[in-house]
Design a protein around this motif. Structure first.
Motif, mmCIF file in Angstrom:
data_model
loop_
_atom_site.group_PDB
_atom_site.id
_atom_site.type_symbol
_atom_site.label_atom_id
_atom_site.label_comp_id
_atom_site.label_asym_id
_atom_site.label_seq_id
_atom_site.Cartn_x
_atom_site.Cartn_y
_atom_site.Cartn_z
ATOM 1 N N LYS A 253 67.145 -37.014 25.150
ATOM 2 C CA LYS A 253 67.959 -36.797 26.524
ATOM 3 C C LYS A 253 66.611 -36.594 27.567
ATOM 4 O O LYS A 253 66.978 -36.865 28.693
ATOM 5 N N THR A 254 65.392 -36.316 27.187
ATOM 6 C CA THR A 254 64.318 -36.222 28.023
ATOM 7 C C THR A 254 63.432 -37.354 27.761
ATOM 8 O O THR A 254 62.524 -37.254 28.389
ATOM 9 N N HIS A 255 63.454 -38.330 27.004
ATOM 10 C CA HIS A 255 62.523 -39.178 26.743
ATOM 11 C C HIS A 255 62.992 -40.446 26.624
ATOM 12 O O HIS A 255 64.059 -40.833 26.542
ATOM 13 N N LYS A 256 62.358 -41.692 27.204
ATOM 14 C CA LYS A 256 62.653 -43.023 27.216
ATOM 15 C C LYS A 256 62.691 -43.550 25.891
ATOM 16 O O LYS A 256 63.685 -44.195 25.507
ATOM 17 N N LYS A 257 61.709 -43.251 25.167
ATOM 18 C CA LYS A 257 61.568 -44.008 23.964
ATOM 19 C C LYS A 257 62.352 -43.110 23.040
ATOM 20 O O LYS A 257 61.931 -41.844 22.574
ATOM 21 N N GLU A 258 63.238 -43.568 22.283
ATOM 22 C CA GLU A 258 64.382 -42.870 21.550
ATOM 23 C C GLU A 258 63.693 -42.537 20.104
ATOM 24 O O GLU A 258 62.914 -43.435 19.592
ATOM 25 N N ARG A 259 64.087 -41.476 19.628
ATOM 26 C CA ARG A 259 63.708 -41.115 18.192
ATOM 27 C C ARG A 259 64.982 -40.915 17.519
ATOM 28 O O ARG A 259 66.199 -40.394 17.800
ATOM 29 N N GLY A 260 65.012 -41.578 16.057
ATOM 30 C CA GLY A 260 65.954 -41.435 15.178
ATOM 31 C C GLY A 260 66.181 -40.120 14.285
ATOM 32 O O GLY A 260 65.114 -39.548 14.175
ATOM 33 N N GLY A 261 67.237 -40.006 13.805
ATOM 34 C CA GLY A 261 67.362 -38.990 12.841
ATOM 35 C C GLY A 261 67.792 -39.307 11.670
ATOM 36 O O GLY A 261 68.263 -38.334 11.021
ATOM 37 N N SER A 262 67.616 -40.512 11.212
ATOM 38 C CA SER A 262 68.017 -41.104 9.956
ATOM 39 C C SER A 262 66.953 -40.383 8.588
ATOM 40 O O SER A 262 65.761 -40.397 8.895
ATOM 41 N N THR A 263 67.656 -40.109 7.689
ATOM 42 C CA THR A 263 67.025 -39.627 6.428
ATOM 43 C C THR A 263 66.582 -40.957 5.695
ATOM 44 O O THR A 263 67.136 -42.003 5.684
ATOM 45 N N ILE A 264 65.720 -40.527 4.516
ATOM 46 C CA ILE A 264 65.349 -41.551 3.713
ATOM 47 C C ILE A 264 66.720 -42.264 3.066
ATOM 48 O O ILE A 264 66.892 -43.333 2.808
ATOM 49 N N THR A 265 67.763 -41.400 2.508
ATOM 50 C CA THR A 265 68.849 -41.707 1.978
ATOM 51 C C THR A 265 69.776 -42.746 2.763
ATOM 52 O O THR A 265 70.226 -43.576 2.306
ATOM 53 N N GLN A 266 69.794 -42.252 4.081
ATOM 54 C CA GLN A 266 70.349 -43.316 5.154
ATOM 55 C C GLN A 266 69.590 -44.446 5.265
ATOM 56 O O GLN A 266 70.266 -45.386 5.217
ATOM 57 N N GLN A 267 68.487 -44.579 5.347
ATOM 58 C CA GLN A 267 67.541 -45.880 5.252
ATOM 59 C C GLN A 267 67.901 -46.622 4.084
ATOM 60 O O GLN A 267 68.002 -47.926 4.199
ATOM 61 N N THR A 268 67.705 -45.921 2.811
ATOM 62 C CA THR A 268 68.071 -46.768 1.680
ATOM 63 C C THR A 268 69.682 -47.324 1.722
ATOM 64 O O THR A 268 69.664 -48.370 1.356
ATOM 65 N N ALA A 269 70.320 -46.449 2.354
ATOM 66 C CA ALA A 269 72.082 -47.032 2.187
ATOM 67 C C ALA A 269 71.992 -48.288 3.067
ATOM 68 O O ALA A 269 72.573 -49.275 2.915
ATOM 69 N N LYS A 270 71.197 -48.118 4.228
ATOM 70 C CA LYS A 270 71.388 -49.270 5.207
ATOM 71 C C LYS A 270 70.529 -50.529 4.725
ATOM 72 O O LYS A 270 71.137 -51.622 4.506
ATOM 73 N N ASN A 271 69.582 -50.320 4.060
ATOM 74 C CA ASN A 271 68.833 -51.474 3.364
ATOM 75 C C ASN A 271 69.473 -52.156 2.020
ATOM 76 O O ASN A 271 69.236 -53.215 2.081
ATOM 77 N N VAL A 272 70.081 -51.221 1.401
ATOM 78 C CA VAL A 272 70.771 -51.856 0.233
ATOM 79 C C VAL A 272 72.054 -52.158 0.390
ATOM 80 O O VAL A 272 72.449 -53.264 -0.110
ATOM 81 N N PHE A 273 72.890 -51.445 1.097
ATOM 82 C CA PHE A 273 74.425 -51.878 1.353
ATOM 83 C C PHE A 273 74.941 -52.413 2.346
ATOM 84 O O PHE A 273 75.854 -52.994 2.611
ATOM 85 N N TYR B 25 78.494 -47.939 15.828
ATOM 86 C CA TYR B 25 79.124 -46.600 15.328
ATOM 87 C C TYR B 25 79.622 -47.026 14.082
ATOM 88 O O TYR B 25 79.686 -46.019 13.082
ATOM 89 N N VAL B 26 80.163 -48.103 13.400
ATOM 90 C CA VAL B 26 81.023 -48.541 12.361
ATOM 91 C C VAL B 26 79.785 -48.367 11.380
ATOM 92 O O VAL B 26 79.870 -47.805 10.365
ATOM 93 N N ARG B 27 78.557 -49.076 11.612
ATOM 94 C CA ARG B 27 77.475 -49.035 10.732
ATOM 95 C C ARG B 27 76.955 -47.967 10.316
ATOM 96 O O ARG B 27 76.797 -47.297 9.040
ATOM 97 N N LYS B 28 76.766 -46.860 11.352
ATOM 98 C CA LYS B 28 76.464 -45.785 11.104
ATOM 99 C C LYS B 28 77.276 -44.757 10.292
ATOM 100 O O LYS B 28 76.810 -43.889 9.666
ATOM 101 N N GLY B 29 78.510 -45.045 10.801
ATOM 102 C CA GLY B 29 79.613 -44.108 9.877
ATOM 103 C C GLY B 29 79.326 -44.582 8.302
ATOM 104 O O GLY B 29 79.556 -43.771 7.344
ATOM 105 N N LEU B 30 79.526 -46.080 8.176
ATOM 106 C CA LEU B 30 79.317 -46.376 6.717
ATOM 107 C C LEU B 30 77.866 -45.951 6.159
ATOM 108 O O LEU B 30 78.174 -45.494 5.012
ATOM 109 N N GLU B 31 76.894 -45.977 6.802
ATOM 110 C CA GLU B 31 75.877 -45.346 6.376
ATOM 111 C C GLU B 31 75.809 -43.955 6.032
ATOM 112 O O GLU B 31 75.325 -43.458 4.933
ATOM 113 N N ALA B 32 76.505 -43.152 6.628
ATOM 114 C CA ALA B 32 76.751 -41.610 6.373
ATOM 115 C C ALA B 32 77.723 -41.666 5.108
ATOM 116 O O ALA B 32 77.316 -40.863 4.220
ATOM 117 N N TYR B 33 78.534 -42.323 4.925
ATOM 118 C CA TYR B 33 79.419 -42.281 3.888
ATOM 119 C C TYR B 33 78.630 -42.847 2.435
ATOM 120 O O TYR B 33 78.891 -42.398 1.434
#
Length: 161
Positions: free
Chosen positions: A32-52, A59-67
């Motif tokens: 909300k207060t910074h130009k350069k955004e910071r993410g909140g993804s976990t190692i598990t979420q990053q693994t889900a994204k990388n593998v699946f 928003y669709v990919r983020k939802g599937l990532e959480a699932y």
């Protein structure tokens, strides 16, 4: 290496269930207060994204990532999630996995990496195409020192029998 990436990427890896709601809220407030955004993804979420899933933002990919993250946490232990993460993560242009970056940047196997070398590799993870553990910038070296300090507070992954 697991301790270094937990210190760098996801300090609550051993406590959360695939999604770290506290980290997401912290990232939202920060953004909300910074130009350069910071993410909140976990190692598990990053693994889900990388593998699946595919790369990119939606928003669709983020939802599937959480699932997929919840499924991974349900069916895999933390050791397996970390193993898949460390073997699938991009560590440089065309370099995937810790073993590959250890050989390419340090001429040794991942098992032979020192604590400092692990922290240096983890320091590049915000953007391994921009930052290199072979020729680290002053920013990467500063992050390496920070990660090494944080590693003192990160427990070992529990061994699975």
């Amino acid at each position: 290496m697991p301790r270094a990436v937990m210190a760098s990427e996801d300090q609550r890896f051993l406590q959360h269930i695939g999604v770290d709601f506290e980290a997401l809220q912290e990232a939202r407030e920060y953004n909300k207060t910074h130009k350069k955004e910071r993410g909140g993804s976990t190692i598990t979420q990053q693994t889900a994204k990388n593998v699946f899933l595919w790369h990119g933002r939606s928003y669709v990919r983020k939802g599937l990532e959480a699932y997929f993250s919840f499924l991974m946490e349900l069916f895999w232990d933390k050791q397996r999630i970390m193993e898949v993460y460390l073997n699938s993560i991009e560590m440089g242009d065309g370099i995937y996995g810790v073993e590959a970056v250890a050989k390419h940047h340090f001429n040794k196997s991942a098992a032979a990496l020192t604590r400092s070398e692990c922290a240096l590799i983890a320091a590049t993870l915000p953007n391994p195409r921009k930052f290199s553990s072979k020729t680290p910038s002053s920013y990467v070296l500063k992050r390496q020192r920070w990660i090494e300090r944080q590693m003192r507070n990160i427990p070992e992954l529990p061994l699975v029998k």
